[in-house]
Scaffold this motif. Structure first.
Motif, PDB file in Angstrom:
ATOM      1  N   THR A  89      52.145  26.476  27.185  1.00 28.22           N
ATOM      2  CA  THR A  89      53.480  26.013  26.837  1.00 28.22           C
ATOM      3  C   THR A  89      54.061  26.907  25.741  1.00 28.22           C
ATOM      4  O   THR A  89      53.405  27.830  25.255  1.00 28.22           O
ATOM      5  N   ARG A  90      55.268  26.594  25.312  1.00 29.01           N
ATOM      6  CA  ARG A  90      55.945  27.443  24.328  1.00 29.01           C
ATOM      7  C   ARG A  90      55.269  27.428  22.953  1.00 29.01           C
ATOM      8  O   ARG A  90      55.489  28.330  22.150  1.00 29.01           O
TER       9      ARG A  90
ATOM     10  N   HIS B 138      55.546  21.280  34.289  1.00 29.03           N
ATOM     11  CA  HIS B 138      56.677  21.246  33.352  1.00 29.03           C
ATOM     12  C   HIS B 138      57.764  20.294  33.831  1.00 29.03           C
ATOM     13  O   HIS B 138      58.339  19.541  33.030  1.00 29.03           O
TER      14      HIS B 138
ATOM     15  N   ASN C 278      61.277  23.279  37.883  1.00 27.93           N
ATOM     16  CA  ASN C 278      60.566  23.691  36.679  1.00 27.93           C
ATOM     17  C   ASN C 278      61.596  24.110  35.622  1.00 27.93           C
ATOM     18  O   ASN C 278      62.307  25.100  35.810  1.00 27.93           O
TER      19      ASN C 278
ATOM     20  N   VAL D 126      61.247  25.523  32.821  1.00 26.93           N
ATOM     21  CA  VAL D 126      60.933  26.763  32.115  1.00 26.93           C
ATOM     22  C   VAL D 126      61.657  27.947  32.748  1.00 26.93           C
ATOM     23  O   VAL D 126      62.155  28.835  32.049  1.00 26.93           O
ATOM     24  N   ASP D 127      61.746  27.966  34.092  1.00 21.98           N
ATOM     25  CA  ASP D 127      62.396  29.088  34.779  1.00 21.98           C
ATOM     26  C   ASP D 127      63.447  28.635  35.786  1.00 21.98           C
ATOM     27  O   ASP D 127      63.926  29.434  36.587  1.00 21.98           O
ATOM     28  N   ASP D 128      63.792  27.344  35.744  1.00 21.11           N
ATOM     29  CA  ASP D 128      64.816  26.773  36.628  1.00 21.11           C
ATOM     30  C   ASP D 128      64.528  27.100  38.086  1.00 21.11           C
ATOM     31  O   ASP D 128      65.413  27.526  38.838  1.00 21.11           O
TER      32      ASP D 128
ATOM     33  N   THR E  22      56.695  34.674  37.016  1.00 19.38           N
ATOM     34  CA  THR E  22      57.296  33.602  36.235  1.00 19.38           C
ATOM     35  C   THR E  22      56.342  32.414  36.152  1.00 19.38           C
ATOM     36  O   THR E  22      55.304  32.372  36.812  1.00 19.38           O
ATOM     37  N   SER E  23      56.735  31.418  35.364  1.00 18.23           N
ATOM     38  CA  SER E  23      55.925  30.205  35.248  1.00 18.23           C
ATOM     39  C   SER E  23      55.640  29.594  36.618  1.00 18.23           C
ATOM     40  O   SER E  23      54.486  29.288  36.955  1.00 18.23           O
ATOM     41  N   SER E  24      56.685  29.424  37.425  1.00 16.41           N
ATOM     42  CA  SER E  24      56.494  28.818  38.748  1.00 16.41           C
ATOM     43  C   SER E  24      55.647  29.693  39.660  1.00 16.41           C
ATOM     44  O   SER E  24      54.801  29.194  40.409  1.00 16.41           O
TER      45      SER E  24
END
Length: 318
Positions: free
Chosen positions: A24-25, A88, A97, A99-101, A115-117
């Motif tokens: 996470t951030r 997320h 998600n 974090v990266d839409d 990306t996160s996803s």
């Protein structure tokens, strides 16, 4: 011994753990809840995942109820679970998600450096490819929809007949047999040789006990139909659609439906009306062709052109 993330089980054992997919951030490790059921006898491997869209919770409910029922002493083969894929989005009860839409079920097969996803998709896809069969549990987001199973590989795919058999065995009563968008697990995994279906267990806010019950029964059908468990498959006559007619609002106002989920629709039937706040009729929408009333928006208020409902088309039964 089989392992998935930190879960590990010898024959005849079960275990739960976490599958690490990043941080996470604030640097906290993100671990997806996972589990393994290692049957006492050899057999196939089934992979089951849920909540790749973070507000689609009925699949989580299926796993929550199903997992405690599984006795590895009675099982031939292995069952692998990832209970919440879109970590997320699940935390904030959103579809995508944050974090990266990204819509997670458009990110497969993923990218371990992306990306996160894409990273989550890559990690879960690595698990899914180990299986002989895949169930990717979904629902119609928060709209209202019949319980169905989607075959997304396309009717010309080399694994189409095997995916359709898996959908029939799950046995929700309705099947959508239509090639899906790129990036869906049910599109990517058949390309790797693994029959995969996408059960869409109704549609609701939160979860719906009847759809969850059908999902639990469907997974049990797959376990029995493919030799993981002894017993017979409990299915009913099933209706297949090969596409959709989608309807939008020709005017803004309040929607009043004239058809119910699962009801037959004929060309020219009134599907819905739009009224003003005082009940005055503003528009009446009729069906372009025959089919099954498949999905509808949950809230009554609409703007001009906004999605209202879908009718499944190209209907047959088996």
């Amino acid at each position: 011994m089989i392992s998935l993330g930190s879960a590990s089980a010898a024959p005849g054992e079960v275990d739960t753990g976490r599958l690490e997919v990043g941080e996470t951030r604030d640097g906290t490790t993100v671990g997806l809840p996972c589990a393994v059921v290692n049957g006492a006898s050899d057999g196939k491997t089934l992979y089951v995942q849920a909540a790749s869209d973070g507000d689609e919770l009925n699949g989580v409910g299926v796993i929550q109820r199903l997992f405690p029922q599984l006795d590895p002493a009675d099982i031939s083969g292995q069952i692998l679970f990832v209970g919440i894929v879109n970590y997320h989005a699940f935390q904030v009860a959103q579809h995508r998600n944050p974090v990266d839409d990204t819509k997670m079920n458009r990110a497969y097969p993923g990218d371990e450096n992306g990306t996160s996803s894409e990273r989550i998709a890559a990690a879960t896809f690595d698990v899914a490819r180990r299986a002989d069969l895949i169930l990717d549990l979904h629902q119609g987001s928060t709209s209202q929809m019949i319980d169905e199973v989607r075959v997304r590989c396309g009717r010309h795919h080399r694994l189409h007949s095997e995916c359709l058999r898996l959908a029939k065995t799950f046995g929700c009563g309705y099947v959508l047999d239509q090639k899906g968008p790129d990036g869906q697990l049910a599109r990517a995994a058949p390309d790797e040789g693994v029959p995969t279906v996408d059960p869409e267990l109704g549609g609701c806010v939160g979860w719906d006990e009847e759809s969850i019950r059908k999902g639990v029964r469907g997974v049990h059908n797959v376990l029995r139909g493919y030799g993981f468990l002894d017993g017979s498959v409990e299915t009913e006559r099933q209706t297949r659609a090969k596409g959709f007619d989608q309807y939008g609002a020709p005017a803004g106002g309040l929607v009043r439906f004239e058809k119910h989920l699962g009801e037959q629709v004929s060309a020219g039937d009134v599907v819905f009306e739009v009224t003003d706040v005082f009940g005055g009729l503003k528009a009446r929408v009729t069906a372009d062709g025959s089919g099954i009333f498949w999905r509808s928006r949950r809230l009554p208020q609409v703007a001009t052109g906004e999605y209202v409902c879908s009718v499944g088309t190209g209907i047959d039964t088996f």
